[in-house]
Design a protein around this motif. Structure first.
Motif, PDB file in Angstrom:
ATOM      1  N   ASP A 207      30.147 115.255  69.734  1.00 15.39           N
ATOM      2  CA  ASP A 207      30.601 114.375  70.726  1.00 15.39           C
ATOM      3  C   ASP A 207      31.676 113.176  70.169  1.00 15.39           C
ATOM      4  OD1 ASP A 207      29.237 115.467  72.951  1.00 15.39           O
ATOM      5  OD2 ASP A 207      27.560 114.012  73.163  1.00 15.39           O
ATOM      6  N   LEU A 208      30.838 112.813  68.883  1.00 11.31           N
ATOM      7  CA  LEU A 208      31.968 112.025  68.173  1.00 11.31           C
ATOM      8  C   LEU A 208      33.101 112.563  67.427  1.00 11.31           C
ATOM      9  CD1 LEU A 208      29.244 110.038  66.007  1.00 11.31           C
ATOM     10  CD2 LEU A 208      30.669 109.131  67.738  1.00 11.31           C
ATOM     11  N   GLN A 210      34.719 115.255  68.855  1.00  9.39           N
ATOM     12  CA  GLN A 210      35.628 115.557  70.145  1.00  9.39           C
ATOM     13  C   GLN A 210      36.198 114.046  70.665  1.00  9.39           C
ATOM     14  OE1 GLN A 210      35.496 118.925  69.920  1.00  9.39           O
ATOM     15  NE2 GLN A 210      35.845 118.683  72.368  1.00  9.39           N
ATOM     16  N   GLN A 211      35.490 113.122  70.641  1.00 12.63           N
ATOM     17  CA  GLN A 211      36.221 111.806  70.699  1.00 12.63           C
ATOM     18  C   GLN A 211      37.027 111.284  69.790  1.00 12.63           C
ATOM     19  OE1 GLN A 211      35.558 109.847  73.856  1.00 12.63           O
ATOM     20  NE2 GLN A 211      37.291 108.732  73.053  1.00 12.63           N
ATOM     21  N   LYS A 214      39.972 113.488  70.530  1.00 14.02           N
ATOM     22  CA  LYS A 214      41.017 112.875  71.726  1.00 14.02           C
ATOM     23  C   LYS A 214      41.595 111.572  71.318  1.00 14.02           C
ATOM     24  CE  LYS A 214      39.930 111.273  76.257  1.00 14.02           C
ATOM     25  NZ  LYS A 214      38.726 111.166  77.488  1.00 14.02           N
ATOM     26  N   ASP A 215      40.916 110.666  70.429  1.00 25.20           N
ATOM     27  CA  ASP A 215      41.649 109.434  70.213  1.00 25.20           C
ATOM     28  C   ASP A 215      42.861 109.665  69.304  1.00 25.20           C
ATOM     29  OD1 ASP A 215      39.796 108.081  71.662  1.00 25.20           O
ATOM     30  OD2 ASP A 215      38.806 107.471  69.804  1.00 25.20           O
TER      31      ASP A 215
END
Length: 266
Positions: A207-208, A210-211, A214-215
């Motif tokens: 999740d980190l 992917q985030q 995304k950022d």
């Protein structure tokens, strides 16, 4: 003994069947109403295979009507059991008892009848599926069950139904099985807990990542927009400056615009 199977009894008369059924009904009622077990969830399935009738002829004969050599296979919650073979019998009697460990109400008891063949694969004769939730009252249930095809449909083979099988079923709570399950599940629960923790850690790391991606993509989009804006404003300034050099006599409004652009890009 084969796993899940009890010793078979000798063939019983109708009177003995009735006496046995009455005993099972009585024992099940006492068990279900026992304060020690009343609120306990069933964990042991007892199967009483009595008999079958009007089964299909799977072995044809030149000298007669043909017959079959039926036997029964039970499957539930990963466990299985198998009855004896009844030679040349379309209405066999077994009187065999089986036990299976199962505490999951969403499971299904699958009962299949096969014709035993010495050579080649045994022939499928019929199927019965019984949801355990129908037995959750912990009482003794007995009845005739029509055989279906593998898809669970009641059909006919060469114009003849597949027949029926008589079963007694008692899904009960066993303190012995509960203790066994508890011992077996202790290490399993630890292993599951550790695996779950690892999965959660891996999921958090994913999740980190992917985030962060995304950022990064969002920042790249903003940078591209800023670059386009910069390039457009620079182009506008250069065009205005070029026009000013070619036409010094243009009005004051235009001169004021040139001064603003110069101040911005100074």
């Amino acid at each position: 003994l084969e796993k899940g199977r009890l010793l078979p009894k000798k063939t019983s008369s109708a009177k003995e069947h009735k006496r046995d059924d009455e005993k099972h009904i009585h024992d099940a009622k006492l068990h279900a109403n026992n304060p020690r077990f009343k609120l306990k969830h069933p964990n042991e399935l007892r199967i009483f295979l009595t008999r079958a009738r009007d089964l299909l002829v799977m072995d044809s004969s030149m000298m007669g009507k043909g017959s079959s050599d039926p036997y029964v296979k039970f499957n539930c919650f990963g466990e299985s059991a198998k009855s004896s073979v009844k030679k040349k019998n379309l209405s066999p009697e077994w009187d065999e008892h089986f036990e299976m460990d199962c505490d999951e109400p969403t499971e299904m008891l699958e009962v299949r009848i096969f014709d035993y063949d010495v050579v080649g694969a045994d022939d499928f004769m019929g199927l019965v599926k019984i949801p355990l939730r129908e037995l959750s009252d912990k009482l003794f249930h007995k009845g005739w069950y029509p055989l279906t095809n593998e898809e669970g449909e009641v059909d006919q083979v060469k114009g003849k139904p597949r027949g029926e099988i008589e079963l007694g079923l008692w899904w009960m709570y066993s303190e012995e099985k509960a203790a066994m399950f508890g011992m077996d599940l202790t290490d399993d629960r630890k292993e599951i807990k550790n695996e779950k923790a690892i999965l959660e850690q891996n999921q958090a790391a994913w999740d980190l990542k992917q985030q962060a991606e995304k950022d990064e993509r969002a920042a790249a989009r903003i940078a591209r927009k800023e670059r386009v804006k910069y390039d457009n404003e620079k182009k506008e300034y250069e065009e205005a400056q070029h026009e000013a050099m070619g036409d010094d006599e243009e009005g004051s409004d235009h001169s004021e615009h040139i001064r603003e652009m110069k101040a911005k890009w100074a």
